[in-house]
Scaffold this motif. Structure first.
Motif, PDB file in Angstrom:
ATOM      1  N   PHE A 124       0.832  -1.197   0.000  1.00 27.98           N
ATOM      2  CA  PHE A 124       0.000   0.000   0.000  1.00 27.98           C
ATOM      3  C   PHE A 124       0.873   1.256   0.000  1.00 27.98           C
ATOM      4  O   PHE A 124       0.644   2.192  -0.771  1.00 27.98           O
ATOM      5  CB  PHE A 124      -0.941   0.025   1.219  1.00 27.98           C
ATOM      6  N   GLN A 125       1.878   1.289   0.878  1.00 27.26           N
ATOM      7  CA  GLN A 125       2.740   2.474   0.985  1.00 27.26           C
ATOM      8  C   GLN A 125       3.496   2.729  -0.322  1.00 27.26           C
ATOM      9  O   GLN A 125       3.620   3.881  -0.760  1.00 27.26           O
ATOM     10  CB  GLN A 125       3.722   2.308   2.144  1.00 27.26           C
ATOM     11  N   GLN A 126       3.984   1.663  -0.968  1.00 27.94           N
ATOM     12  CA  GLN A 126       4.693   1.826  -2.235  1.00 27.94           C
ATOM     13  C   GLN A 126       3.760   2.364  -3.312  1.00 27.94           C
ATOM     14  O   GLN A 126       4.130   3.267  -4.073  1.00 27.94           O
ATOM     15  CB  GLN A 126       5.313   0.499  -2.669  1.00 27.94           C
ATOM     16  N   TYR A 127       2.550   1.818  -3.375  1.00 27.45           N
ATOM     17  CA  TYR A 127       1.570   2.274  -4.366  1.00 27.45           C
ATOM     18  C   TYR A 127       1.211   3.737  -4.110  1.00 27.45           C
ATOM     19  O   TYR A 127       1.210   4.562  -5.034  1.00 27.45           O
ATOM     20  CB  TYR A 127       0.321   1.393  -4.315  1.00 27.45           C
ATOM     21  N   ARG A 128       0.918   4.069  -2.863  1.00 26.21           N
ATOM     22  CA  ARG A 128       0.573   5.445  -2.507  1.00 26.21           C
ATOM     23  C   ARG A 128       1.695   6.404  -2.889  1.00 26.21           C
ATOM     24  O   ARG A 128       1.459   7.446  -3.498  1.00 26.21           O
ATOM     25  CB  ARG A 128       0.304   5.518  -0.998  1.00 26.21           C
ATOM     26  N   ASP A 129       2.928   6.036  -2.547  1.00 25.38           N
ATOM     27  CA  ASP A 129       4.067   6.907  -2.830  1.00 25.38           C
ATOM     28  C   ASP A 129       4.268   7.065  -4.347  1.00 25.38           C
ATOM     29  O   ASP A 129       4.606   8.150  -4.814  1.00 25.38           O
ATOM     30  CB  ASP A 129       5.325   6.368  -2.173  1.00 25.38           C
ATOM     31  N   GLN A 130       4.049   6.008  -5.094  1.00 24.12           N
ATOM     32  CA  GLN A 130       4.172   6.068  -6.556  1.00 24.12           C
ATOM     33  C   GLN A 130       3.128   7.009  -7.140  1.00 24.12           C
ATOM     34  O   GLN A 130       3.431   7.829  -7.999  1.00 24.12           O
ATOM     35  CB  GLN A 130       4.015   4.667  -7.140  1.00 24.12           C
ATOM     36  N   ILE A 131       1.905   6.912  -6.649  1.00 27.07           N
ATOM     37  CA  ILE A 131       0.836   7.794  -7.123  1.00 27.07           C
ATOM     38  C   ILE A 131       1.149   9.258  -6.779  1.00 27.07           C
ATOM     39  O   ILE A 131       0.988  10.156  -7.607  1.00 27.07           O
ATOM     40  CB  ILE A 131      -0.524   7.387  -6.507  1.00 27.07           C
ATOM     41  N   LEU A 132       1.618   9.487  -5.562  1.00 25.50           N
ATOM     42  CA  LEU A 132       1.916  10.845  -5.149  1.00 25.50           C
ATOM     43  C   LEU A 132       3.083  11.450  -5.927  1.00 25.50           C
ATOM     44  O   LEU A 132       3.084  12.627  -6.239  1.00 25.50           O
ATOM     45  CB  LEU A 132       2.202  10.895  -3.649  1.00 25.50           C
TER      46      LEU A 132
END
Length: 135
Positions: A124-132
């Motif tokens: 989740f954190q990796q996906y969120r950071d990629q989106i941001l």
């Protein structure tokens, strides 16, 4: 955006949601007043000023607990934001307080409470950071 974890009473031998019978209906976690009392007694940092939505804030994370207004309480959905693996211990405490098991919605697997079981949270954190970063 959050990492979503569903707490409900599931068979101990199921490793994932796929292993639950198709007609499975979980028994309630408990009566609404009891569940809220257990949470208040065991989670000092829990804000239950809205009895349907609890809130906890840690040093690097935030959890919203969707308890709902139904009685009895069938399940609790956790919406977890932020970072830091210490939030996993808090989720384990919530589960120990109300009973049941925690299902990682992103992986479909039950959390076992093992410190090494971080794939869904880290994913989740990796996906969120990629989106941001892409914004």
């Amino acid at each position: 955006m959050s990492w979503d974890v569903l707490i409900f009473d599931a068979p101990a031998d199921a490793r994932s949601v796929d292993q639950l019978p198709q007609d499975f209906i979980p028994p309630p976690l408990g009566a609404g007043p009891d569940v809220r009392r257990w949470l208040r007694e065991n989670l000092r940092d829990l804000d239950l000023s809205d009895p349907a939505w609890g809130r906890m804030v840690g040093p690097t994370w935030h959890i919203e607990l969707n308890i709902g207004s139904h009685d009895p309480v069938d399940s609790i959905m956790l919406y977890v934001r932020g970072g830091g693996d210490d939030v996993l211990a808090v989720i384990a405490r919530i589960v120990a307080t109300v009973g049941g098991r925690a299902l990682d919605i992103s992986t479909g697997e039950f959390l076992t409470g093992e410190p090494t079981q971080t794939a869904g949270w880290h994913g989740f954190q990796q996906y969120r950071d990629q989106i941001l970063r892409g914004s």
